[in-house]
Design a protein around this motif. Structure first.
Motif, short mmCIF file in Angstrom:
data_model
loop_
_atom_site.label_atom_id
_atom_site.label_comp_id
_atom_site.label_asym_id
_atom_site.label_seq_id
_atom_site.Cartn_x
_atom_site.Cartn_y
_atom_site.Cartn_z
N PRO A 174 0.85 -1.20 0.00
CA PRO A 174 0.00 0.00 0.00
C PRO A 174 0.88 1.25 0.00
N CYS A 175 0.52 2.23 -0.82
CA CYS A 175 1.34 3.44 -0.91
C CYS A 175 0.48 4.69 -0.84
N TYR A 176 0.79 5.55 0.09
CA TYR A 176 0.10 6.83 0.15
C TYR A 176 1.17 7.93 0.20
N ASP B 196 4.68 -2.78 4.10
CA ASP B 196 4.59 -1.33 3.92
C ASP B 196 5.62 -0.85 2.90
N ALA B 197 5.33 0.31 2.32
CA ALA B 197 6.20 0.83 1.27
C ALA B 197 7.50 1.42 1.81
N ASP B 198 7.53 1.75 3.11
CA ASP B 198 8.63 2.57 3.62
C ASP B 198 9.88 1.80 4.04
N SER C 90 5.98 9.60 8.48
CA SER C 90 4.85 8.70 8.76
C SER C 90 3.57 9.27 8.16
N GLY D 274 -7.43 4.66 3.12
CA GLY D 274 -6.71 4.29 4.35
C GLY D 274 -5.92 3.01 4.15
N TYR E 109 0.75 8.56 9.29
CA TYR E 109 -0.22 8.57 10.39
C TYR E 109 0.12 9.66 11.39
N ARG F 205 12.04 4.49 9.05
CA ARG F 205 11.50 4.75 7.73
C ARG F 205 12.64 5.11 6.77
N ALA G 222 -6.52 -0.16 1.52
CA ALA G 222 -5.56 -0.36 0.44
C ALA G 222 -5.01 -1.78 0.47
N GLN H 155 10.43 -0.17 6.41
CA GLN H 155 10.67 -0.35 7.86
C GLN H 155 10.76 -1.83 8.19
N LYS I 171 -3.69 13.71 11.15
CA LYS I 171 -4.58 12.80 10.42
C LYS I 171 -5.56 12.11 11.37
N ASP J 30 -3.05 4.47 -2.84
CA ASP J 30 -4.23 4.78 -2.03
C ASP J 30 -4.59 6.27 -2.17
N1 UDP Z 1 -0.77 4.14 3.93
C1 UDP Z 1 -1.83 4.02 3.03
N2 UDP Z 1 -2.92 4.85 3.20
C2 UDP Z 1 -2.99 5.77 4.20
C3 UDP Z 1 -1.93 5.85 5.14
C4 UDP Z 1 -0.83 5.02 4.97
O1 UDP Z 1 -1.80 3.20 2.11
O2 UDP Z 1 -3.99 6.48 4.28
C5 UDP Z 1 0.39 3.25 3.76
C6 UDP Z 1 1.74 3.96 3.71
O3 UDP Z 1 2.04 4.39 2.41
C7 UDP Z 1 2.68 2.88 4.20
C8 UDP Z 1 1.83 2.08 5.16
O4 UDP Z 1 0.47 2.42 4.88
O5 UDP Z 1 3.10 2.02 3.14
C9 UDP Z 1 2.15 2.39 6.62
O6 UDP Z 1 2.14 3.78 6.85
P1 UDP Z 1 3.29 4.51 7.69
O7 UDP Z 1 4.60 3.88 7.39
O8 UDP Z 1 3.17 5.96 7.42
O9 UDP Z 1 2.84 4.19 9.18
P2 UDP Z 1 3.79 3.97 10.46
O10 UDP Z 1 4.85 2.99 10.04
O11 UDP Z 1 4.35 5.31 10.77
O12 UDP Z 1 2.87 3.44 11.50
#
Ligand code: UDP
Ligand code: MG
Length: 317
Positions: free
Chosen positions: A9-11, A101-103, A211, A78, A213, A206, A82, A105, A217, A48
């Motif tokens: 999922p990518c936002y 996740d795309a990032d 983030s 969200g 989130y 990341r 996604a 992590q 948001k 997304d």
């Molecule tokens: N993401 C998404 N839609 C959203 C918010 C986040 O598809 O509305 C994706 C985001 O691109 C990432 C994954 O969900 O690939 C996790 O988000 P993030 O890394 O920002 O969250 P964290 O790791 O900080 O909890």
């Protein structure tokens, strides 16, 4: 050999997508070379409703990289929506689906371990992080409290596992047969059953960007809730209920003191306290019921959990 799809999922992830594509296709290529997965295996990016160049990049990768395909959602649904869109699309003809996740992590090398577990017969393989060093103390503690509380409520979660996991096609089909709108995938996946397994990995920072989130948001979500789903006012009533119960305790002490000083007419103390105490208890009870009515309200509408604008995964065939 089986076909593997990696759903991402990518936002607004334009800053990380180059690196993510590089690392994921490298893993896929290694697995293909080791003859563990079919060469038709895919990366499925789910855009997304990003407002940056995420979709443009995905479109470009689709041409340049034989593994990459993309699904574009019509708006932002969200993270959970996604993920579901990606799993729905990919599980149609993939034997196994990994979500990540795309990032970056989550450690992409854990995917190799997941595939080994799948080959050994596991149908759901959880990625479990074995350190939380990269989290703040606040996030660590609240997360721990959250898992404890959910366990207390009887919700079975796998601690320290987020949405990084492998599911067989059969597991995906079972997952998709849960039709709830209020999606909380990490609560549903343990309900699938089947043979499960875990692989451990270290969670990193990341790769780039921030983030998706942020507090902003979450607050916006709360406002949306007021206007379209109206569950937030119920929560406020619950807070009011607790406040009033608190006042009644204070009044209890106050009236007892007054009574012992002989300042009151008989019956006044018990009247005062019971009015406030019962009022508060009633507000709390109503709000708890309201909480569930609110959930039913959003479930019963059966709105689509995601809508797809373009899908190059399916188009390709
Ligand atoms: N993401 C998404 N839609 C959203 C918010 C986040 O598809 O509305 C994706 C985001 O691109 C990432 C994954 O969900 O690939 C996790 O988000 P993030 O890394 O920002 O969250 P964290 O790791 O900080 O909890
Ligand atoms: Mg992240």
């Amino acid at each position: 050999m089986f076909k593997l799809s990696i759903v991402v999922p990518c936002y607004n992830e334009e800053e990380v997508l180059h690196e993510t594509t590089k690392e994921l296709s490298q893993i896929l290529q290694e697995l293909v070379d080791d003859e563990k997965i079919a060469s038709t295996s895919k990366i499925v990016y789910v855009d997304d409703g990003s407002r940056d160049n995420t979709w443009k990049l995905i479109d470009q990768f689709t041409i340049d990289n034989k593994f990459v395909t993309g699904v574009k959602l019509s708006r932002n649904f969200g993270h959970q929506g996604a993920l579901l869109a990606g799993v729905t699309t990919a599980s149609k003809d993939s034997d196994a689906v990994v979500t990540i996740d795309a990032d970056l992590q989550d450690d992409v090398h854990a995917i190799t371990k997941m595939v080994d577990e799948y080959i050994k017969g596991a149908e759901v393989v959880y990625g479990v992080r074995n350190n939380r060093d990269t989290d703040t103390a606040f996030k660590r503690n609240t997360a721990e409290l959250f898992y404890k509380f959910m366990g207390f409520l009887g919700v079975n979660l796998i601690p320290d596992s987020a949405d990084f996991r492998l599911m067989s096609q059969r597991a995906c089909e079972i997952l998709l047969s849960y039709h709830e709108t209020n999606l909380f995938l990490r609560g549903i996946v343990p309900l699938i059953g089947l043979k499960t397994s875990k692989v451990y990995y270290a969670r990193k920072e990341r790769f780039a960007g921030e983030s998706k989130y942020p507090l902003r948001k979450m607050l916006k979500f709360a406002m949306d809730g007021i206007t379209s789903f109206s569950i937030v006012p119920i929560k406020m009533i619950m807070g009011l209920g607790f406040f009033i119960v608190f006042i009644s305790i204070f009044l209890l002490i106050y009236t007892l003191v007054q009574k012992s000083n002989g300042h009151v007419v008989s019956g006044w103390s018990s009247m005062m306290v019971s009015i406030w105490a019962l009022g508060g208890v009633q507000l709390i009870c109503i709000s708890v019921i309201g909480e569930y009515v609110g959930k039913i309200f959003s479930e019963v509408k059966q709105r689509p959990r995601f809508t797809i604008e373009r899908d190059t995964y399916t188009e390709e065939k």
